[in-house]
Scaffold this active site. Sequence first.
Site, mmCIF file in Angstrom:
data_model
loop_
_atom_site.group_PDB
_atom_site.id
_atom_site.type_symbol
_atom_site.label_atom_id
_atom_site.label_comp_id
_atom_site.label_asym_id
_atom_site.label_seq_id
_atom_site.Cartn_x
_atom_site.Cartn_y
_atom_site.Cartn_z
ATOM 1 N N GLU A 169 0.822 -1.209 0.000
ATOM 2 C CA GLU A 169 0.000 0.000 0.000
ATOM 3 C C GLU A 169 0.861 1.265 0.000
ATOM 4 O O GLU A 169 0.568 2.233 -0.721
ATOM 5 C CB GLU A 169 -0.927 0.012 1.226
ATOM 6 C CG GLU A 169 -1.889 -1.159 1.281
ATOM 7 C CD GLU A 169 -1.349 -2.356 2.053
ATOM 8 O OE1 GLU A 169 -2.149 -3.045 2.697
ATOM 9 O OE2 GLU A 169 -0.110 -2.588 2.013
ATOM 10 N N CYS B 195 -2.404 -3.989 7.087
ATOM 11 C CA CYS B 195 -2.007 -4.227 8.478
ATOM 12 C C CYS B 195 -2.445 -3.055 9.355
ATOM 13 O O CYS B 195 -2.588 -1.918 8.905
ATOM 14 C CB CYS B 195 -0.502 -4.442 8.577
ATOM 15 S SG CYS B 195 0.508 -3.048 8.047
ATOM 16 N N THR C 18 13.278 -42.632 -8.933
ATOM 17 C CA THR C 18 13.975 -41.358 -8.722
ATOM 18 C C THR C 18 15.483 -41.496 -8.926
ATOM 19 O O THR C 18 16.187 -40.496 -8.998
ATOM 20 C CB THR C 18 13.730 -40.846 -7.294
ATOM 21 O OG1 THR C 18 14.226 -41.812 -6.348
ATOM 22 C CG2 THR C 18 12.250 -40.614 -7.045
ATOM 23 N N ASP D 237 24.713 -37.409 -2.967
ATOM 24 C CA ASP D 237 24.648 -36.495 -4.113
ATOM 25 C C ASP D 237 25.455 -35.220 -3.927
ATOM 26 O O ASP D 237 25.735 -34.517 -4.908
ATOM 27 C CB ASP D 237 23.185 -36.125 -4.398
ATOM 28 C CG ASP D 237 22.347 -37.320 -4.803
ATOM 29 O OD1 ASP D 237 22.939 -38.357 -5.157
ATOM 30 O OD2 ASP D 237 21.117 -37.224 -4.755
ATOM 31 N N LEU E 84 21.733 -27.177 -3.115
ATOM 32 C CA LEU E 84 20.362 -26.823 -2.725
ATOM 33 C C LEU E 84 20.130 -25.318 -2.606
ATOM 34 O O LEU E 84 19.292 -24.872 -1.830
ATOM 35 C CB LEU E 84 19.965 -27.511 -1.408
ATOM 36 C CG LEU E 84 19.624 -29.001 -1.502
ATOM 37 C CD1 LEU E 84 19.027 -29.480 -0.190
ATOM 38 C CD2 LEU E 84 18.674 -29.300 -2.647
ATOM 39 N N GLY F 60 15.506 -38.016 -0.135
ATOM 40 C CA GLY F 60 15.479 -39.380 -0.635
ATOM 41 C C GLY F 60 14.235 -40.125 -0.195
ATOM 42 O O GLY F 60 13.390 -39.613 0.539
#
Length: 374
Positions: free
Chosen positions: A63, A89, A175, A214, A218, A307
């Site tokens: 806003e 708010c 997978t 692996d 991430l 996993g």
Amino acid sequence: MNAAVNPSPRDADEAAMREALALAAHAIGLCDPNPRVGCVIVAADGSVIGRGHTQEAGGPHAEVMALRDAASRGTSVRGATVFVTLEPCSHQGRTPPCADALVAAGVGRVVIAIHDPNPLVAGQGVARLAAAGIQVSNGLCADRARELNIGFFSRMERARPWLRLKVAVSLDGRTALENGRSQWITGDAARSDGHAWRMRAGAVLTGVGTVREDDPRLDVRLVRTARQPLRVVVDSRIETPPAARIVEPPGPVLLYAAIGDETRRRELEARGVEIALLASSSGKVDLPAMLADLGARGINELHVEAGEKLNASLLREGLVDELLIYVAPRLLGSGRSLAALGPFEQLEEGPAFTFVDVTPVGDDVRLRLRPRRR
């Protein structure tokens, strides 16, 4: 010649709110833990005179950004209509109340998509506007507004983040191969799309098994983002190697453990990893308690890439709110599954889901599913 057809007031309101929702989407990956909010200010003649969306935490809300936009044009907003995707708010947080800013600006009408579930607001913003003589309506495009902030609603209403479990699978549901190789089942477009979903999240979570096999980072790399999500590892015995790539910058790392091996703990803490001990009665990480802790840390959406064992644990405990599955048009034969569940004796024993959407992404298909209500 056909006469021009003017849109009905309802159609005009919906068009303005859709624009506000589009603006709110620009706050994804920017404003956490605050909700993603968009605002459009419309003059009496139907022209848009102000636009804005929520900025980074501690920055201006939607806003205020829209009011500033109108001011930069030299346009008065007195008597104008404000379309905002979440109730303004009404409390003093890092920024002053937006409801007060709208009252001070002299707007004539405020159209809200959905109420704010935050107990500090929860109708008080509407009440403050109405007390100032401003016409207020609520509920326009409410479903879309809630979806945009589904994690914020989850944290406010359930005190835990919305958990989205992402996997990439073959046509036969694998997978990875039996030897653990999984790079890459899906194509470039699906991987980029997966990073866009990482960007949405306040935290990305995996298990120590995935870290050791692996060595993932991430983080968000394949799409642009204003911030990196918190990276979280479920590691009951603190077996994460200090040299693991997930420990490297950018962004903070949080590890949940059940047993405090002091030597390994000190090694990881020296790398900047925060370690939280949350043990269940079985000696593993207490997953519901972990979600509650992440909620207390302000995490709205939790994106899981783990996993089959951790996936199964999350599903068994009923903690998965959404599946995000990328299906590649290939067969892998024997290998690892989406989740190590079962064996079941009856079909009804397995978790059941409902499709939310099915979307082609490059050569692959993205499925979104949510638990079926019993």
